[in-house]
Scaffold this active site. Structure first.
Site, PDB file in Angstrom:
ATOM      1  N   ALA A 118       0.845  -1.205   0.000  1.00 60.73           N
ATOM      2  CA  ALA A 118       0.000   0.000   0.000  1.00 60.73           C
ATOM      3  C   ALA A 118       0.874   1.246   0.000  1.00 60.73           C
ATOM      4  O   ALA A 118       0.692   2.144   0.812  1.00 60.73           O
ATOM      5  CB  ALA A 118      -0.916  -0.016   1.221  1.00 60.73           C
ATOM      6  N   GLY A 119       1.835   1.296  -0.923  1.00 60.60           N
ATOM      7  CA  GLY A 119       2.769   2.422  -0.954  1.00 60.60           C
ATOM      8  C   GLY A 119       2.378   3.462  -1.982  1.00 60.60           C
ATOM      9  O   GLY A 119       1.195   3.628  -2.324  1.00 60.60           O
ATOM     10  N   GLY A 172       1.001   1.223  -5.043  1.00 55.17           N
ATOM     11  CA  GLY A 172      -0.173   0.394  -4.735  1.00 55.17           C
ATOM     12  C   GLY A 172      -1.390   1.235  -4.368  1.00 55.17           C
ATOM     13  O   GLY A 172      -2.487   1.012  -4.906  1.00 55.17           O
ATOM     14  N   SER A 195       5.401  -3.961  -9.218  1.00 58.87           N
ATOM     15  CA  SER A 195       6.710  -3.432  -8.833  1.00 58.87           C
ATOM     16  C   SER A 195       7.634  -3.418 -10.046  1.00 58.87           C
ATOM     17  O   SER A 195       7.447  -4.180 -10.994  1.00 58.87           O
ATOM     18  CB  SER A 195       7.378  -4.337  -7.799  1.00 58.87           C
ATOM     19  OG  SER A 195       6.611  -4.460  -6.649  1.00 58.87           O
ATOM     20  N   LEU A 204       3.520   5.885 -13.509  1.00 55.33           N
ATOM     21  CA  LEU A 204       3.119   7.161 -12.893  1.00 55.33           C
ATOM     22  C   LEU A 204       4.318   7.881 -12.316  1.00 55.33           C
ATOM     23  O   LEU A 204       5.312   7.261 -11.919  1.00 55.33           O
ATOM     24  CB  LEU A 204       2.071   6.930 -11.793  1.00 55.33           C
ATOM     25  CG  LEU A 204       2.470   6.201 -10.508  1.00 55.33           C
ATOM     26  CD1 LEU A 204       3.202   7.087  -9.520  1.00 55.33           C
ATOM     27  CD2 LEU A 204       1.239   5.643  -9.841  1.00 55.33           C
ATOM     28  N   CYS A 247      13.031   5.969  -7.850  1.00 58.21           N
ATOM     29  CA  CYS A 247      13.120   5.074  -9.012  1.00 58.21           C
ATOM     30  C   CYS A 247      14.386   5.209  -9.852  1.00 58.21           C
ATOM     31  O   CYS A 247      15.033   4.194 -10.144  1.00 58.21           O
ATOM     32  CB  CYS A 247      11.911   5.288  -9.902  1.00 58.21           C
ATOM     33  SG  CYS A 247      10.381   4.822  -9.104  1.00 58.21           S
TER      34      CYS A 247
HETATM   35  P1  NAD Z   1       6.680   1.755  -1.068  1.00 57.56           P
HETATM   36  O1  NAD Z   1       7.837   1.453  -0.218  1.00 57.56           O
HETATM   37  O2  NAD Z   1       5.988   3.088  -0.939  1.00 57.56           O
HETATM   38  O3  NAD Z   1       5.547   0.647  -0.830  1.00 57.56           O
HETATM   39  C1  NAD Z   1       5.793  -0.709  -0.745  1.00 57.56           C
HETATM   40  C2  NAD Z   1       4.928  -1.296   0.351  1.00 57.56           C
HETATM   41  O4  NAD Z   1       5.022  -2.722   0.296  1.00 57.56           O
HETATM   42  C3  NAD Z   1       5.349  -0.907   1.778  1.00 57.56           C
HETATM   43  O5  NAD Z   1       4.271  -0.252   2.418  1.00 57.56           O
HETATM   44  C4  NAD Z   1       5.692  -2.241   2.454  1.00 57.56           C
HETATM   45  O6  NAD Z   1       5.302  -2.286   3.809  1.00 57.56           O
HETATM   46  C5  NAD Z   1       4.886  -3.216   1.619  1.00 57.56           C
HETATM   47  N1  NAD Z   1       5.368  -4.593   1.690  1.00 57.56           N
HETATM   48  C6  NAD Z   1       6.643  -5.052   1.536  1.00 57.56           C
HETATM   49  N2  NAD Z   1       6.675  -6.390   1.612  1.00 57.56           N
HETATM   50  C7  NAD Z   1       5.403  -6.795   1.834  1.00 57.56           C
HETATM   51  C8  NAD Z   1       4.792  -8.072   1.987  1.00 57.56           C
HETATM   52  N3  NAD Z   1       5.506  -9.208   1.898  1.00 57.56           N
HETATM   53  N4  NAD Z   1       3.449  -8.126   2.206  1.00 57.56           N
HETATM   54  C9  NAD Z   1       2.718  -6.982   2.275  1.00 57.56           C
HETATM   55  N5  NAD Z   1       3.240  -5.763   2.119  1.00 57.56           N
HETATM   56  C10 NAD Z   1       4.559  -5.657   1.886  1.00 57.56           C
HETATM   57  O7  NAD Z   1       7.120   1.545  -2.582  1.00 57.56           O
HETATM   58  P2  NAD Z   1       6.503   2.213  -3.904  1.00 57.56           P
HETATM   59  O8  NAD Z   1       7.107   3.560  -4.139  1.00 57.56           O
HETATM   60  O9  NAD Z   1       5.022   2.075  -3.892  1.00 57.56           O
HETATM   61  O10 NAD Z   1       7.124   1.268  -5.014  1.00 57.56           O
HETATM   62  C11 NAD Z   1       6.671  -0.061  -5.176  1.00 57.56           C
HETATM   63  C12 NAD Z   1       7.247  -0.608  -6.466  1.00 57.56           C
HETATM   64  O11 NAD Z   1       6.771   0.168  -7.574  1.00 57.56           O
HETATM   65  C13 NAD Z   1       8.767  -0.555  -6.547  1.00 57.56           C
HETATM   66  O12 NAD Z   1       9.209  -1.692  -7.239  1.00 57.56           O
HETATM   67  C14 NAD Z   1       9.041   0.697  -7.363  1.00 57.56           C
HETATM   68  O13 NAD Z   1      10.251   0.605  -8.065  1.00 57.56           O
HETATM   69  C15 NAD Z   1       7.874   0.689  -8.331  1.00 57.56           C
HETATM   70  N6  NAD Z   1       7.477   2.015  -8.839  1.00 57.56           N
HETATM   71  C16 NAD Z   1       7.477   3.109  -8.030  1.00 57.56           C
HETATM   72  C17 NAD Z   1       7.069   4.340  -8.527  1.00 57.56           C
HETATM   73  C18 NAD Z   1       7.036   5.568  -7.654  1.00 57.56           C
HETATM   74  O14 NAD Z   1       6.853   6.649  -8.174  1.00 57.56           O
HETATM   75  N7  NAD Z   1       7.198   5.465  -6.355  1.00 57.56           N
HETATM   76  C19 NAD Z   1       6.634   4.445  -9.845  1.00 57.56           C
HETATM   77  C20 NAD Z   1       6.646   3.302 -10.643  1.00 57.56           C
HETATM   78  C21 NAD Z   1       7.068   2.090 -10.135  1.00 57.56           C
HETATM   79  C1  UDX Z   2       9.795   8.657 -12.414  1.00 59.96           C
HETATM   80  C2  UDX Z   2       9.239   8.472 -13.835  1.00 59.96           C
HETATM   81  O1  UDX Z   2       8.987   9.753 -14.411  1.00 59.96           O
HETATM   82  C3  UDX Z   2       7.960   7.653 -13.789  1.00 59.96           C
HETATM   83  O2  UDX Z   2       7.505   7.403 -15.104  1.00 59.96           O
HETATM   84  C4  UDX Z   2       8.258   6.331 -13.099  1.00 59.96           C
HETATM   85  O3  UDX Z   2       7.068   5.569 -13.019  1.00 59.96           O
HETATM   86  C5  UDX Z   2       8.821   6.571 -11.712  1.00 59.96           C
HETATM   87  O4  UDX Z   2       9.997   7.396 -11.805  1.00 59.96           O
HETATM   88  P1  UDX Z   2       9.203  10.242 -10.375  1.00 59.96           P
HETATM   89  O5  UDX Z   2      10.534   9.835  -9.889  1.00 59.96           O
HETATM   90  O6  UDX Z   2       8.031  10.112  -9.466  1.00 59.96           O
HETATM   91  O7  UDX Z   2       8.836   9.417 -11.695  1.00 59.96           O
HETATM   92  O8  UDX Z   2       9.248  11.780 -10.840  1.00 59.96           O
HETATM   93  P2  UDX Z   2       9.878  12.520 -12.121  1.00 59.96           P
HETATM   94  O9  UDX Z   2       8.935  13.563 -12.531  1.00 59.96           O
HETATM   95  O10 UDX Z   2      10.311  11.579 -13.142  1.00 59.96           O
HETATM   96  O11 UDX Z   2      11.167  13.248 -11.496  1.00 59.96           O
HETATM   97  C6  UDX Z   2      12.295  12.526 -11.072  1.00 59.96           C
HETATM   98  C7  UDX Z   2      13.398  13.498 -10.684  1.00 59.96           C
HETATM   99  O12 UDX Z   2      13.936  14.156 -11.824  1.00 59.96           O
HETATM  100  C8  UDX Z   2      12.943  14.611  -9.747  1.00 59.96           C
HETATM  101  O13 UDX Z   2      13.932  14.851  -8.769  1.00 59.96           O
HETATM  102  C9  UDX Z   2      12.792  15.800 -10.664  1.00 59.96           C
HETATM  103  O14 UDX Z   2      12.917  17.032  -9.993  1.00 59.96           O
HETATM  104  C10 UDX Z   2      13.939  15.559 -11.625  1.00 59.96           C
HETATM  105  N1  UDX Z   2      13.756  16.225 -12.937  1.00 59.96           N
HETATM  106  C11 UDX Z   2      12.707  15.899 -13.732  1.00 59.96           C
HETATM  107  C12 UDX Z   2      14.712  17.149 -13.373  1.00 59.96           C
HETATM  108  O15 UDX Z   2      15.684  17.439 -12.666  1.00 59.96           O
HETATM  109  N2  UDX Z   2      14.537  17.729 -14.607  1.00 59.96           N
HETATM  110  C13 UDX Z   2      13.494  17.426 -15.427  1.00 59.96           C
HETATM  111  O16 UDX Z   2      13.424  17.984 -16.533  1.00 59.96           O
HETATM  112  C14 UDX Z   2      12.551  16.476 -14.967  1.00 59.96           C
END
Ligand code: NAD
Ligand code: UDX
Length: 480
Positions: free
Chosen positions: A9-10, A13, A127, A159, A272
């Site tokens: 639920a991060g 999720g 993920s 996203l 990421c």
């Molecule tokens: P997050 O740390 O915010 O959330 C992950 C959650 O999973 C945590 O709350 C944790 O407690 C839970 N968790 C871990 N193991 C578990 C288990 N066995 N059972 C139940 N819950 C469990 O991470 P996030 O930012 O949501 O990222 C999740 C994935 O999505 C990563 O692989 C990341 O690379 C990818 N991702 C992130 C973004 C972003 O912008 N944050 C964008 C695209 C993809």
């Molecule tokens: C990124 C990807 O954009 C997204 O598609 C993927 O799913 C997750 O990783 P995020 O990290 O949430 O998303 O934000 P993003 O807008 O990509 O910015 C990432 C970093 O780059 C930030 O620190 C932002 O300030 C920086 N950035 C972005 C720059 O320095 N210059 C730019 O022109 C754009």
């Protein structure tokens, strides 16, 4: 009614499932997590993450077809489709430490699915994972299958934080990878039917599993590469008198290049980019492709260079000593419109300044003091391991003050340092700030948000990334 359960639920999720529930009233969505405080927050009025538009979406469906629960096993047992959206951090020890993805959380989720399931399931990788992870997960599930049929799909999430709801409502594309078998096609179709509630057919791309997994790493690497490219140019602009915004505009108007992701900055952050590129580098090395690995490593090297260049510029401009000088840090989140601080460049910049014994006064509209203190005490890569709480360093605590007001943060400061592009920083009363600062008063703009000429008229010495330098700064050499 189709039942979906999402493990994790991060930042991904929570919002993705909230949008699925919002757009698909005929589907029941339960988001589960092992973290009790996180789930309690999702069930409260103060959601665990700040994301514009998220509150309204959650309020609209929570308790109707959207639920948050810690009863992980019950909801996995009941689900037809299980999304896995757990964290996949960089390994901190052992084989591949500092590069490879740590799949501990992923594997434990997969084993739990195998343990509790009594009916066929589609398991969706949400993920970001190394290419070929689906194969490993398939092995875990099928070796413990008790006659149950599992179909694994890769459905990476694109996203960006701060615009997550907008991105989810109107995605450039949804990518679904599956096995090229009759059962594989059937499960791809089932997931496609979910997204078809609001995403047009032409934006739902289907591929094989490995292409989907790799496309996610590739997309992040390409995006980060653009930022490192423009940041590399920013250093050359400063050396030559060119203006990086003008260069980026001129370059970006070429329709083959395009204007997005060309904003020079103090460096990219977020959970990421660095993690996913390191992961890509490791996969290349494991596949005997050291030249390709080296190529992508440069994207991170330039990002590190940009952060240290910024700190060095600050220190050298201020007579090579910032010991006991108050430096006001405006913005700590890794970008605007989020409270997320994972891998924020602010951590490296603040640690650099603390290394030179500065006193920091930090203001960010969305980040709590506790988070900032913890971030500044943490070791590299520890942030993405949720159970790992570092003890806070007492020296860091004493040198860092967090305040809830920009004018208090900047009072009596020698320098203002802007590290996040929050809109409110564009509207500050810089005359008032200047009047209450030590002189000479400096502004170091790591996001190019202020009007440097106006600030110079007030009396500030201004450094903006990649812009022609003040005469004051021009003669001072900076060691990177
Ligand atoms: P997050 O740390 O915010 O959330 C992950 C959650 O999973 C945590 O709350 C944790 O407690 C839970 N968790 C871990 N193991 C578990 C288990 N066995 N059972 C139940 N819950 C469990 O991470 P996030 O930012 O949501 O990222 C999740 C994935 O999505 C990563 O692989 C990341 O690379 C990818 N991702 C992130 C973004 C972003 O912008 N944050 C964008 C695209 C993809
Ligand atoms: C990124 C990807 O954009 C997204 O598609 C993927 O799913 C997750 O990783 P995020 O990290 O949430 O998303 O934000 P993003 O807008 O990509 O910015 C990432 C970093 O780059 C930030 O620190 C932002 O300030 C920086 N950035 C972005 C720059 O320095 N210059 C730019 O022109 C754009």
């Amino acid at each position: 009614m189709v039942k979906i359960c999402c493990i994790g639920a991060g930042y991904v999720g929570g919002p993705t499932m909230a949008v699925i529930a919002y757009k698909c009233p005929n589907i029941e969505v339960v988001v589960v997590d092992i973290s009790v405080p996180r789930i309690s927050a999702w069930n409260s009025d103060r959601l665990p993450i700040y994301e514009p538009g998220l509150d309204d979406v959650v309020k609209h469906c929570r308790g109707k077809n959207l639920f948050f629960s810690t009863d992980v096993e019950k909801h996995v047992f009941e689900a037809d489709i299980v999304f896995v959206s757990v964290n996949t951090p960089t390994k901190t020890s052992g084989l591949g430490a500092g590069k490879a993805a740590d799949l501990t959380y992923w594997e434990s989720a997969a084993r739990m699915i195998a343990d509790v399931s009594k009916s066929d399931k589609i398991v969706v990788e949400k993920s970001t994972v190394p290419v070929k992870t689906a194969e490993a997960i398939e092995k875990i599930l099928t070796h413990n299958s008790k006659g149950i049929n599992y179909q694994i799909l890769s459905n990476p999430e694109f996203l960006a934080e701060g615009t997550a709801i907008q991105d989810l409502f109107n995605p450039d594309r949804v990518l679904i990878g599956g096995r090229e078998t009759p059962e594989g096609y059937k499960s791809v179709k089932a997931l496609k039917d979910v997204y078809s509630h609001w995403v047009s057919e032409d934006r739902i791309l289907t591929t094989n599993l490995w292409s989907a997994e790799l496309s996610k790493l590739a997309a992040n690497a390409f995006l980060a590469q653009r930022i490192s490219s423009v940041n590399a140019m920013s250093a050359l602009c400063e050396a030559t008198g060119a203006d990086v915004s003008q260069v980026a505009y001129a370059v970006g108007t070429d329709s083959r290049i395009g204007p997005k992701f060309l904003n020079a900055s103090v460096g990219f952050g977020g959970s990421c980019f660095q993690k996913d590129i390191l992961n890509l580098v490791y996969i290349c090395e494991c596949n005997g492709l050291p030249e390709v690995a080296e190529y992508w490593k440069q994207v991170i090297k330039i990002n590190d260079y940009q952060k240290s260049r910024f700190v060095n510029r600050m220190v050298s401009s201020m007579f090579n000593t910032i010991a006991n000088k108050k430096v006001s840090i405006l913005g700590f989140a890794f970008k605007k419109d989020t409270g997320d601080t994972r891998e924020t460049p602010a951590i490296d910049v603040c640690q650099g300044l603390l290394g030179d014994k500065a006193q920091l006064s930090i203001y960010d509209p969305q980040v709590m003091e506790d988070q900032i203190q913890r971030d500044l005490s943490m070791n590299k890569f520890d942030w993405d391991h949720p159970l790992h709480l570092q003890p806070m360093s007492p020296t860091t605590k004493k040198k860092v003050h967090c305040v809830w007001d920009t004018y208090e943060a900047t009072k009596d400061a020698h320098a203002v340092c802007i590290l996040t592009e929050w809109d409110e920083f564009k509207k500050l009363d810089f005359q008032r700030i200047y009047d209450n600062m030590q002189k000479p008063a400096y502004v170091f703009d790591g996001r190019n948000v202020v009007d440097a000429n106006k600030l110079r008229e007030i009396g500030f010495i201004v450094y903006s990334i990649g812009k022609p330098l003040d005469a004051w700064l021009n003669d001072i050499p900076v060691v990177a």
